[in-house]
Design a protein around this motif. Structure first.
Motif, PDB file in Angstrom:
ATOM      1  N   LEU A 130      14.411   4.820 -12.038  1.00  0.00           N
ATOM      2  CA  LEU A 130      13.463   5.653 -12.786  1.00  0.00           C
ATOM      3  C   LEU A 130      12.028   5.224 -12.503  1.00  0.00           C
ATOM      4  CD1 LEU A 130      15.373   5.861 -16.193  1.00  0.00           C
ATOM      5  CD2 LEU A 130      15.092   7.702 -14.522  1.00  0.00           C
ATOM      6  N   THR A 131      11.813   3.919 -12.403  1.00  0.00           N
ATOM      7  CA  THR A 131      10.474   3.427 -12.060  1.00  0.00           C
ATOM      8  C   THR A 131      10.048   3.931 -10.689  1.00  0.00           C
ATOM      9  OG1 THR A 131      10.752   1.444 -13.415  1.00  0.00           O
ATOM     10  CG2 THR A 131       9.085   1.357 -11.691  1.00  0.00           C
ATOM     11  N   THR A 132      10.965   3.944  -9.750  1.00  0.00           N
ATOM     12  CA  THR A 132      10.652   4.408  -8.401  1.00  0.00           C
ATOM     13  C   THR A 132      10.172   5.853  -8.404  1.00  0.00           C
ATOM     14  OG1 THR A 132      12.291   2.901  -7.440  1.00  0.00           O
ATOM     15  CG2 THR A 132      11.577   4.755  -6.079  1.00  0.00           C
ATOM     16  N   ILE A 133      10.852   6.711  -9.168  1.00  0.00           N
ATOM     17  CA  ILE A 133      10.445   8.114  -9.230  1.00  0.00           C
ATOM     18  C   ILE A 133       9.048   8.233  -9.826  1.00  0.00           C
ATOM     19  CG2 ILE A 133      10.955  10.344 -10.294  1.00  0.00           C
ATOM     20  CD1 ILE A 133      13.901   9.670 -10.044  1.00  0.00           C
ATOM     21  N   GLY A 134       8.767   7.451 -10.868  1.00  0.00           N
ATOM     22  CA  GLY A 134       7.431   7.465 -11.449  1.00  0.00           C
ATOM     23  C   GLY A 134       6.367   7.030 -10.466  1.00  0.00           C
ATOM     24  N   LEU A 135       6.648   5.997  -9.683  1.00  0.00           N
ATOM     25  CA  LEU A 135       5.688   5.524  -8.684  1.00  0.00           C
ATOM     26  C   LEU A 135       5.473   6.571  -7.595  1.00  0.00           C
ATOM     27  CD1 LEU A 135       6.969   1.841  -8.327  1.00  0.00           C
ATOM     28  CD2 LEU A 135       4.858   2.586  -9.457  1.00  0.00           C
ATOM     29  N   MET A 136       6.537   7.252  -7.193  1.00  0.00           N
ATOM     30  CA  MET A 136       6.409   8.304  -6.182  1.00  0.00           C
ATOM     31  C   MET A 136       5.511   9.429  -6.683  1.00  0.00           C
ATOM     32  SD  MET A 136      10.389   8.452  -4.908  1.00  0.00           S
ATOM     33  CE  MET A 136      10.173   9.757  -3.688  1.00  0.00           C
ATOM     34  N   PHE A 137       5.691   9.798  -7.963  1.00  0.00           N
ATOM     35  CA  PHE A 137       4.861  10.866  -8.513  1.00  0.00           C
ATOM     36  C   PHE A 137       3.396  10.430  -8.586  1.00  0.00           C
ATOM     37  CE2 PHE A 137       2.759  12.889 -12.127  1.00  0.00           C
ATOM     38  CZ  PHE A 137       2.869  14.220 -11.751  1.00  0.00           C
ATOM     39  N   LEU A 138       3.131   9.206  -9.003  1.00  0.00           N
ATOM     40  CA  LEU A 138       1.750   8.719  -9.082  1.00  0.00           C
ATOM     41  C   LEU A 138       1.125   8.624  -7.695  1.00  0.00           C
ATOM     42  CD1 LEU A 138       2.152   6.011 -11.853  1.00  0.00           C
ATOM     43  CD2 LEU A 138       0.887   8.152 -12.020  1.00  0.00           C
ATOM     44  N   HIS A 139       1.928   8.281  -6.704  1.00  0.00           N
ATOM     45  CA  HIS A 139       1.461   8.276  -5.319  1.00  0.00           C
ATOM     46  C   HIS A 139       0.943   9.662  -4.933  1.00  0.00           C
ATOM     47  CE1 HIS A 139       1.373   7.697  -1.003  1.00  0.00           C
ATOM     48  NE2 HIS A 139       2.404   8.513  -0.803  1.00  0.00           N
ATOM     49  N   ALA A 140       1.729  10.690  -5.259  1.00  0.00           N
ATOM     50  CA  ALA A 140       1.310  12.064  -4.956  1.00  0.00           C
ATOM     51  C   ALA A 140       0.124  12.487  -5.825  1.00  0.00           C
ATOM     52  CB  ALA A 140       2.487  13.022  -5.163  1.00  0.00           C
ATOM     53  N   ALA A 141       0.108  12.062  -7.091  1.00  0.00           N
ATOM     54  CA  ALA A 141      -0.962  12.475  -8.006  1.00  0.00           C
ATOM     55  C   ALA A 141      -2.320  11.942  -7.557  1.00  0.00           C
ATOM     56  CB  ALA A 141      -0.643  11.996  -9.416  1.00  0.00           C
ATOM     57  N   PHE A 142      -2.362  10.701  -7.089  1.00  0.00           N
ATOM     58  CA  PHE A 142      -3.639  10.157  -6.630  1.00  0.00           C
ATOM     59  C   PHE A 142      -4.055  10.792  -5.305  1.00  0.00           C
ATOM     60  CE2 PHE A 142      -3.165   6.835  -9.815  1.00  0.00           C
ATOM     61  CZ  PHE A 142      -4.486   6.663 -10.210  1.00  0.00           C
ATOM     62  N   ALA A 172      -1.715   2.352  -2.519  1.00  0.00           N
ATOM     63  CA  ALA A 172      -1.094   1.260  -3.265  1.00  0.00           C
ATOM     64  C   ALA A 172       0.180   1.726  -3.966  1.00  0.00           C
ATOM     65  CB  ALA A 172      -2.087   0.697  -4.280  1.00  0.00           C
ATOM     66  N   PHE A 173       0.138   2.900  -4.609  1.00  0.00           N
ATOM     67  CA  PHE A 173       1.335   3.421  -5.269  1.00  0.00           C
ATOM     68  C   PHE A 173       2.416   3.776  -4.247  1.00  0.00           C
ATOM     69  CE2 PHE A 173      -1.171   4.177  -9.199  1.00  0.00           C
ATOM     70  CZ  PHE A 173      -0.259   3.652 -10.104  1.00  0.00           C
ATOM     71  N   GLY A 174       2.007   4.205  -3.054  1.00  0.00           N
ATOM     72  CA  GLY A 174       2.999   4.488  -2.025  1.00  0.00           C
ATOM     73  C   GLY A 174       3.766   3.246  -1.615  1.00  0.00           C
ATOM     74  N   TRP A 175       3.047   2.144  -1.443  1.00  0.00           N
ATOM     75  CA  TRP A 175       3.716   0.898  -1.046  1.00  0.00           C
ATOM     76  C   TRP A 175       4.576   0.329  -2.168  1.00  0.00           C
ATOM     77  CZ3 TRP A 175       4.609  -0.359   3.653  1.00  0.00           C
ATOM     78  CH2 TRP A 175       3.729   0.008   4.674  1.00  0.00           C
ATOM     79  N   SER A 176       4.093   0.395  -3.411  1.00  0.00           N
ATOM     80  CA  SER A 176       4.916  -0.116  -4.508  1.00  0.00           C
ATOM     81  C   SER A 176       6.144   0.773  -4.718  1.00  0.00           C
ATOM     82  CB  SER A 176       4.096  -0.222  -5.796  1.00  0.00           C
ATOM     83  OG  SER A 176       3.600   1.031  -6.216  1.00  0.00           O
ATOM     84  N   ALA A 177       6.004   2.093  -4.504  1.00  0.00           N
ATOM     85  CA  ALA A 177       7.161   2.989  -4.607  1.00  0.00           C
ATOM     86  C   ALA A 177       8.198   2.635  -3.556  1.00  0.00           C
ATOM     87  CB  ALA A 177       6.721   4.443  -4.458  1.00  0.00           C
ATOM     88  N   LEU A 178       7.746   2.359  -2.332  1.00  0.00           N
ATOM     89  CA  LEU A 178       8.695   1.990  -1.277  1.00  0.00           C
ATOM     90  C   LEU A 178       9.367   0.660  -1.599  1.00  0.00           C
ATOM     91  CD1 LEU A 178       9.836   2.871   1.457  1.00  0.00           C
ATOM     92  CD2 LEU A 178       8.029   1.517   2.550  1.00  0.00           C
ATOM     93  N   LEU A 179       8.606  -0.286  -2.148  1.00  0.00           N
ATOM     94  CA  LEU A 179       9.181  -1.581  -2.520  1.00  0.00           C
ATOM     95  C   LEU A 179      10.232  -1.408  -3.611  1.00  0.00           C
ATOM     96  CD1 LEU A 179       9.280  -4.675  -2.516  1.00  0.00           C
ATOM     97  CD2 LEU A 179       7.302  -4.665  -4.067  1.00  0.00           C
ATOM     98  N   TRP A 180       9.930  -0.608  -4.641  1.00  0.00           N
ATOM     99  CA  TRP A 180      10.906  -0.410  -5.716  1.00  0.00           C
ATOM    100  C   TRP A 180      12.103   0.401  -5.240  1.00  0.00           C
ATOM    101  CZ3 TRP A 180       7.612  -3.580  -7.621  1.00  0.00           C
ATOM    102  CH2 TRP A 180       7.859  -4.192  -8.838  1.00  0.00           C
ATOM    103  N   ALA A 181      11.884   1.328  -4.318  1.00  0.00           N
ATOM    104  CA  ALA A 181      13.016   2.046  -3.731  1.00  0.00           C
ATOM    105  C   ALA A 181      13.936   1.078  -2.993  1.00  0.00           C
ATOM    106  CB  ALA A 181      12.509   3.132  -2.775  1.00  0.00           C
ATOM    107  N   GLY A 211       7.623  13.434   2.894  1.00  0.00           N
ATOM    108  CA  GLY A 211       7.433  12.730   1.635  1.00  0.00           C
ATOM    109  C   GLY A 211       7.760  13.591   0.430  1.00  0.00           C
ATOM    110  N   LEU A 212       7.358  14.871   0.458  1.00  0.00           N
ATOM    111  CA  LEU A 212       7.655  15.764  -0.653  1.00  0.00           C
ATOM    112  C   LEU A 212       9.148  16.036  -0.773  1.00  0.00           C
ATOM    113  CD1 LEU A 212       4.766  18.393  -0.497  1.00  0.00           C
ATOM    114  CD2 LEU A 212       5.185  16.682  -2.272  1.00  0.00           C
ATOM    115  N   LEU A 213       9.829  16.169   0.345  1.00  0.00           N
ATOM    116  CA  LEU A 213      11.278  16.357   0.283  1.00  0.00           C
ATOM    117  C   LEU A 213      11.945  15.144  -0.346  1.00  0.00           C
ATOM    118  CD1 LEU A 213      12.081  18.077   3.713  1.00  0.00           C
ATOM    119  CD2 LEU A 213      11.784  19.124   1.461  1.00  0.00           C
TER     120      LEU A 213
END
Length: 365
Positions: free
Chosen positions: A129-141, A86-95, A185-187
């Motif tokens: 900034l929101t996008t970066i936060g979502l990307m990090f949460l995607h990786a954290a989960f 879910a965080f991956g898709w929202s990160a892509l949407l915000w990106a 994804g990490l890059l």
């Protein structure tokens, strides 16, 4: 992915003293973080809705993920994996949203009264900034889900270390599609951070350097989409949704082309008379975007994009490509390009070029 536009805020600022010019703009970052609270809240709401949709599809047995991993039929047991998705898709949407804002600002800006330049720039920074936060949460989960799985086999220490290497060390995940997809994804995540924070170092580097470096942030978006198409189990197989993801890249490609053909800054326009290197680079960039648009059209018309065939049970789907060495070589080339751009646009180099132009008999342009 902040500031794709590569422009500084239009709001007037007081003159900066010598000490302020060498500092990180913490005040600006704090202001943007406060401004990001509304759209970050909206992003979390969108993530919750996506999670609910993924959860419902697993519960009903209609998710394509079950074709790949039937053991995940109990969504409550694997809830961290679905939060990761879910965080991956929202990160892509915000990106996607922040890239559109940036391209609107740096290209032929639409003269809409309800969207002045200052507001567009603010939205671009906060959504970035929101996008970066979502990307990090995607990786954290994803880390949490890997840790949960590791603890069923190993002790706490080994489980933590293995999960950390697999999730946060580029190249650490060594099996299956993930050895390419997670690396990409990490890059994207690790490139997004410095290219974004360069805006808040503009007092030290000068505006021209951070503007030039920030143009490379489109690479982060491309890597994010690539990561999704490779590893998103919801779009693993060819089908309507995967085709829709490809189709949504057409507006981005068109905006990039418009931004290159009619940039907001007159000095960025393509002029065939001038130094051969800048002319060649700008012309090559425009041709590359045209080729990208044509490639996207070909994918949409033919439906062939390298995805898996849902009816293929014999293993005849296209092999995973590229190999990791190709990605590392691409990263090396990108790093060299960033270093070259930073060297050329450093304040001392600009002063030298201006001094050379002012000399009697110096060539124009």
């Amino acid at each position: 992915m902040p500031e794709l536009s590569g422009s500084v805020s239009a709001a007037p600022r007081p003159p900066r003293g010598p000490r302020e010019r060498g500092r990180f703009d913490w005040a600006g970052l704090r202001a943007d973080l406060r401004g990001a609270v509304p759209d970050a809240s909206l992003a979390l709401l969108a993530t919750g809705l996506i999670y609910w949709l993924l959860y419902a599809r697993i519960s009903s047995g209609t998710s394509a993920t079950l074709s790949l991993m039937p053991h995940m039929e109990n969504p409550a047991e694997y809830w961290m994996y679905w939060m990761c998705q879910a965080f991956g898709w929202s990160a892509l949407l915000w990106a996607y949203i922040t890239v559109v804002f940036g391209l609107l600002r740096s290209g032929p800006y639409p003269r809409w009264r309800w969207l002045p330049v200052t507001r567009l720039e603010k939205w671009h920074r906060t959504t970035s900034l929101t996008t970066i936060g979502l990307m990090f949460l995607h990786a954290a989960f994803f880390f949490g889900d890997q840790l949960r799985d590791n603890l069923t086999r190993w002790g706490t220490g080994r489980s933590l270390w293995t999960a950390f290497v697999d999730v946060f060390v580029p190249g650490g995940y060594a099996t299956g599609t993930g050895r390419i997809a997670i690396l990409i994804g990490l890059l994207a995540l690790y490139l997004a951070i410095p290219l974004s924070l360069a805006f808040y170092l503009r007092h030290r580097t000068g505006s021209r350097m951070w503007v030039a470096l920030h143009r490379f942030v489109i690479v982060v978006y491309v890597l994010s989409v690539w990561h999704t198409l490779l590893y998103g189990t919801n779009v693993w197989y060819d089908g309507t949704f995967r085709t829709l993801v490809w189709a949504l890249q057409m507006p981005i490609a068109a905006l990039i082309l418009l931004r290159l053909l009619a940039p907001a800054r007159p000095r960025e326009r393509l002029r065939l008379r001038g130094h051969p290197l800048p002319v060649t680079v700008r012309l090559a960039g425009r041709l590359a975007v045209v080729a990208t648009v044509l490639g996207l059209l070909a994918v949409l018309v033919t439906g062939v994009d390298g995805g898996r065939d849902p009816d293929d049970h014999g293993g005849t789907s296209p092999a995973l490509w590229p190999e990791r060495w190709v990605i590392w070589a691409g990263l090396l080339a990108l790093t060299l390009a960033l270093v070259a751009v930073a060297h050329r646009t450093r304040p001392a180099a600009r002063k030298d070029r201006e001094r050379d132009r002012d000399r009697p008999g110096a060539p124009a342009g």
